[in-house]
Design a protein around this motif. Sequence first.
Motif, PDB file in Angstrom:
ATOM      1  N   MET A   1       0.847  -1.202   0.000  1.00  0.00           N
ATOM      2  CA  MET A   1       0.000   0.000   0.000  1.00  0.00           C
ATOM      3  C   MET A   1       0.880   1.250   0.000  1.00  0.00           C
ATOM      4  O   MET A   1       1.882   1.319   0.697  1.00  0.00           O
ATOM      5  N   SER A   2       0.506   2.264  -0.804  1.00  0.00           N
ATOM      6  CA  SER A   2       1.224   3.528  -0.798  1.00  0.00           C
ATOM      7  C   SER A   2       1.000   4.241   0.525  1.00  0.00           C
ATOM      8  O   SER A   2      -0.062   4.124   1.144  1.00  0.00           O
ATOM      9  N   SER A   3       2.005   5.012   0.937  1.00  0.00           N
ATOM     10  CA  SER A   3       1.894   5.679   2.230  1.00  0.00           C
ATOM     11  C   SER A   3       2.573   7.030   2.180  1.00  0.00           C
ATOM     12  O   SER A   3       3.497   7.258   1.401  1.00  0.00           O
ATOM     13  N   ILE A   4       2.086   7.953   3.025  1.00  0.00           N
ATOM     14  CA  ILE A   4       2.686   9.278   3.137  1.00  0.00           C
ATOM     15  C   ILE A   4       2.874   9.611   4.613  1.00  0.00           C
ATOM     16  O   ILE A   4       2.191   9.082   5.487  1.00  0.00           O
ATOM     17  N   PHE A   5       3.826  10.504   4.883  1.00  0.00           N
ATOM     18  CA  PHE A   5       3.963  11.118   6.198  1.00  0.00           C
ATOM     19  C   PHE A   5       3.317  12.498   6.108  1.00  0.00           C
ATOM     20  O   PHE A   5       3.661  13.300   5.238  1.00  0.00           O
ATOM     21  N   LEU A   6       2.367  12.780   6.988  1.00  0.00           N
ATOM     22  CA  LEU A   6       1.645  14.048   6.962  1.00  0.00           C
ATOM     23  C   LEU A   6       2.148  14.935   8.094  1.00  0.00           C
ATOM     24  O   LEU A   6       1.996  14.614   9.269  1.00  0.00           O
ATOM     25  N   SER A   7       2.761  16.060   7.741  1.00  0.00           N
ATOM     26  CA  SER A   7       3.288  17.015   8.708  1.00  0.00           C
ATOM     27  C   SER A   7       2.359  18.220   8.775  1.00  0.00           C
ATOM     28  O   SER A   7       1.999  18.790   7.739  1.00  0.00           O
ATOM     29  N   TYR A   8       2.003  18.645  10.002  1.00  0.00           N
ATOM     30  CA  TYR A   8       1.040  19.739  10.144  1.00  0.00           C
ATOM     31  C   TYR A   8       1.131  20.335  11.535  1.00  0.00           C
ATOM     32  O   TYR A   8       1.652  19.726  12.476  1.00  0.00           O
ATOM     33  N   SER A   9       0.635  21.545  11.683  1.00  0.00           N
ATOM     34  CA  SER A   9       0.522  22.195  12.979  1.00  0.00           C
ATOM     35  C   SER A   9      -0.745  21.709  13.688  1.00  0.00           C
ATOM     36  O   SER A   9      -1.736  21.380  13.040  1.00  0.00           O
ATOM     37  N   ARG A  10      -0.695  21.647  15.008  1.00  0.00           N
ATOM     38  CA  ARG A  10      -1.875  21.221  15.772  1.00  0.00           C
ATOM     39  C   ARG A  10      -3.083  22.114  15.476  1.00  0.00           C
ATOM     40  O   ARG A  10      -4.225  21.662  15.516  1.00  0.00           O
ATOM     41  N   ASN A  11      -2.834  23.378  15.155  1.00  0.00           N
ATOM     42  CA  ASN A  11      -3.947  24.281  14.830  1.00  0.00           C
ATOM     43  C   ASN A  11      -4.602  23.921  13.497  1.00  0.00           C
ATOM     44  O   ASN A  11      -5.701  24.386  13.193  1.00  0.00           O
ATOM     45  N   ASP A  12      -3.922  23.113  12.681  1.00  0.00           N
ATOM     46  CA  ASP A  12      -4.452  22.702  11.384  1.00  0.00           C
ATOM     47  C   ASP A  12      -4.935  21.254  11.414  1.00  0.00           C
ATOM     48  O   ASP A  12      -4.988  20.587  10.378  1.00  0.00           O
ATOM     49  N   LEU A  13      -5.293  20.756  12.610  1.00  0.00           N
ATOM     50  CA  LEU A  13      -5.700  19.360  12.754  1.00  0.00           C
ATOM     51  C   LEU A  13      -6.899  19.025  11.876  1.00  0.00           C
ATOM     52  O   LEU A  13      -6.966  17.952  11.267  1.00  0.00           O
ATOM     53  N   GLU A  14      -7.869  19.931  11.797  1.00  0.00           N
ATOM     54  CA  GLU A  14      -9.070  19.660  11.017  1.00  0.00           C
ATOM     55  C   GLU A  14      -8.729  19.435   9.544  1.00  0.00           C
ATOM     56  O   GLU A  14      -9.244  18.509   8.899  1.00  0.00           O
ATOM     57  N   ALA A  15      -7.833  20.265   8.996  1.00  0.00           N
ATOM     58  CA  ALA A  15      -7.415  20.094   7.600  1.00  0.00           C
ATOM     59  C   ALA A  15      -6.656  18.786   7.425  1.00  0.00           C
ATOM     60  O   ALA A  15      -6.815  18.090   6.412  1.00  0.00           O
ATOM     61  N   ALA A  16      -5.824  18.425   8.422  1.00  0.00           N
ATOM     62  CA  ALA A  16      -5.069  17.174   8.342  1.00  0.00           C
ATOM     63  C   ALA A  16      -6.007  15.970   8.334  1.00  0.00           C
ATOM     64  O   ALA A  16      -5.824  15.024   7.557  1.00  0.00           O
ATOM     65  N   GLN A  17      -7.014  15.994   9.183  1.00  0.00           N
ATOM     66  CA  GLN A  17      -7.972  14.887   9.232  1.00  0.00           C
ATOM     67  C   GLN A  17      -8.763  14.792   7.932  1.00  0.00           C
ATOM     68  O   GLN A  17      -9.042  13.688   7.440  1.00  0.00           O
ATOM     69  N   ARG A  18      -9.090  15.938   7.355  1.00  0.00           N
ATOM     70  CA  ARG A  18      -9.851  15.942   6.101  1.00  0.00           C
ATOM     71  C   ARG A  18      -9.021  15.335   4.967  1.00  0.00           C
ATOM     72  O   ARG A  18      -9.519  14.506   4.191  1.00  0.00           O
ATOM     73  N   LEU A  19      -7.728  15.736   4.898  1.00  0.00           N
ATOM     74  CA  LEU A  19      -6.866  15.191   3.852  1.00  0.00           C
ATOM     75  C   LEU A  19      -6.658  13.692   4.058  1.00  0.00           C
ATOM     76  O   LEU A  19      -6.633  12.919   3.089  1.00  0.00           O
ATOM     77  N   GLN A  20      -6.523  13.270   5.315  1.00  0.00           N
ATOM     78  CA  GLN A  20      -6.346  11.841   5.596  1.00  0.00           C
ATOM     79  C   GLN A  20      -7.555  11.043   5.112  1.00  0.00           C
ATOM     80  O   GLN A  20      -7.412   9.964   4.534  1.00  0.00           O
ATOM     81  N   GLU A  21      -8.751  11.562   5.351  1.00  0.00           N
ATOM     82  CA  GLU A  21      -9.962  10.875   4.897  1.00  0.00           C
ATOM     83  C   GLU A  21     -10.000  10.771   3.374  1.00  0.00           C
ATOM     84  O   GLU A  21     -10.368   9.738   2.811  1.00  0.00           O
ATOM     85  N   ILE A  22      -9.606  11.860   2.690  1.00  0.00           N
ATOM     86  CA  ILE A  22      -9.614  11.868   1.222  1.00  0.00           C
ATOM     87  C   ILE A  22      -8.655  10.812   0.683  1.00  0.00           C
ATOM     88  O   ILE A  22      -8.995  10.043  -0.228  1.00  0.00           O
ATOM     89  N   LEU A  23      -7.454  10.737   1.253  1.00  0.00           N
ATOM     90  CA  LEU A  23      -6.451   9.795   0.752  1.00  0.00           C
ATOM     91  C   LEU A  23      -6.780   8.362   1.144  1.00  0.00           C
ATOM     92  O   LEU A  23      -6.517   7.425   0.384  1.00  0.00           O
TER      93      LEU A  23
END
Length: 386
Positions: free
Chosen positions: A1-23
Motif C-alpha cells: 500500500m502507498s503511504s505518506i507522512f503528513l506534517s502539520y501544525s496542531r492548529n491545522d488538525l481539522e485540515a489534516a484529518q480531512r486530507l487523511q480521509e480523502i487519501l
Amino acid sequence: MSSIFLSYSRNDLEAAQRLQEILASEGVDVWRDQDSIYAGEKWPKAIGEGISGQSLFVLLWSHTAAASHFVEFEWNTAIALKKLIIPVLLDDATLPPLLSSINAVSFSNPDETKKRILQQLKQPLPIADTQQEQVLHKLEGIQKQSPQEVTRDAKAIYEQEGWTVQGNVYHITGENIYITNGDNKKKWYQRVTTWAAALALVIILIFFFKDRMLKQEEFPLTIYIHGQQGASDVLDYGPVRVRLGQYRLPPKEVDAQGEVYFEGIPMKYYHDSVKLELLSRPYAILHQSAYTPNQSQRITFEVSPANIQVRGTVYDNGMRTEGAILDFDSGLAVDTTNQQGNFDLMIPKGEGEAAVISITYQGRVRFQRNMILSAHTPLQLTLDPL
C-alpha cells in the motif's frame, strides 16, 4: 500500500484529518504523529523513522505551521532523509527558502491536491542510501525534549553534515524527478571566483558599516523571573515570550536560575516598556514591568501559580457552532466546541489577564481578538462572516 507522512501544525488538525480521509478513500495509508510519540524519550528518532518509512512527505503549510518547531523539525528531517516533499498550502504563508523551488498545491482545491499526491505516488522513488541510516543514528543521539532545542540541534547536525545546505530536495514534475539545492559541483576556478567575490563583499561591508556597528545598533536584555518567596524561589517556568512595545521577541526557555537572555534587539526599542508572557506554565504575573531597557538591561518579574477556567459559546450566523477550534495565545490552551457550541477549559493565566483568542472553523481562521479573561463572565463569541 502507498503511504505518506503528513506534517502539520496542531492548529491545522481539522485540515489534516480531512486530507487523511480523502487519501484513505483512495487506499493511501497516512502516517500522522501522535502526542504519545512526542512524550517518549526518543521522539526525534521515532519521528525520523516515521518519515523514512513512508513513500512521500506531505507538508500542510500555514502561518501556524511556519511558527511550529515540530513542523520545522519534520520538514528539515525530510530533506536530510532525501524524501519526496509535497507542500500543500492552507493559507498565504510563504514557504521556507529550502522548499521554495518545489511546486506547491493549494488545499482550496482538494481534488487537485489528491490528484497531485496520487500522481507522485505512482512515480519511481529515489533509491535509499546510507545517508538515511546516518540521519536516524544522529537523531537517536539527541537527548533534548523541548521541540525548540531538538529542532536547533537537528538543524545543526544536518548543516554540519551537508544534509540541508548541500542537501537534496526531491520533487517531481511530470515523469521526471528533480533535485534542487543539491551538491554544488562547480569547477575549481568557479568556486575560487565565488569565494573571492564573497570575501571582497564582506571586506567592503565591514569598512562601510564600521561606524554604524560601533554605535551599537543592537542591545541585549536579561529577564529574571522568581516566585513570591524572592530570589530563592526559582521555579520551572518553561518558555517565555517578551515584548518591547510592539516588538515581540521569539520564545525562549528560562534557565535553572530563572533567567532568560536575549540579544540582537534593535536599538529603536531601547526606550519601550518590557512585557512578559509565560507560555506553557500556570503562572500569573504579579508585577508587570513598566521598566525600559535604558533604565536596566536586567529586568525582574515576580510571578505566582495561577489557573483560570474560561467558559463560553461560539456562534456562526446566530447558530451555535460545533467543532470550532479555540486557540488561546498560539497553543497556550486549545479546546473544541461541543454539539451545543460550548467550550470549557483551564488556561494558565490569572483573572483579568489578556489573551489572543483565535477560532478556526472548517479549515479557516474565522475569529481573532485580544480579550480580557474572566472566570465569572462566560464568553459569547461570534465568528466573522465569510
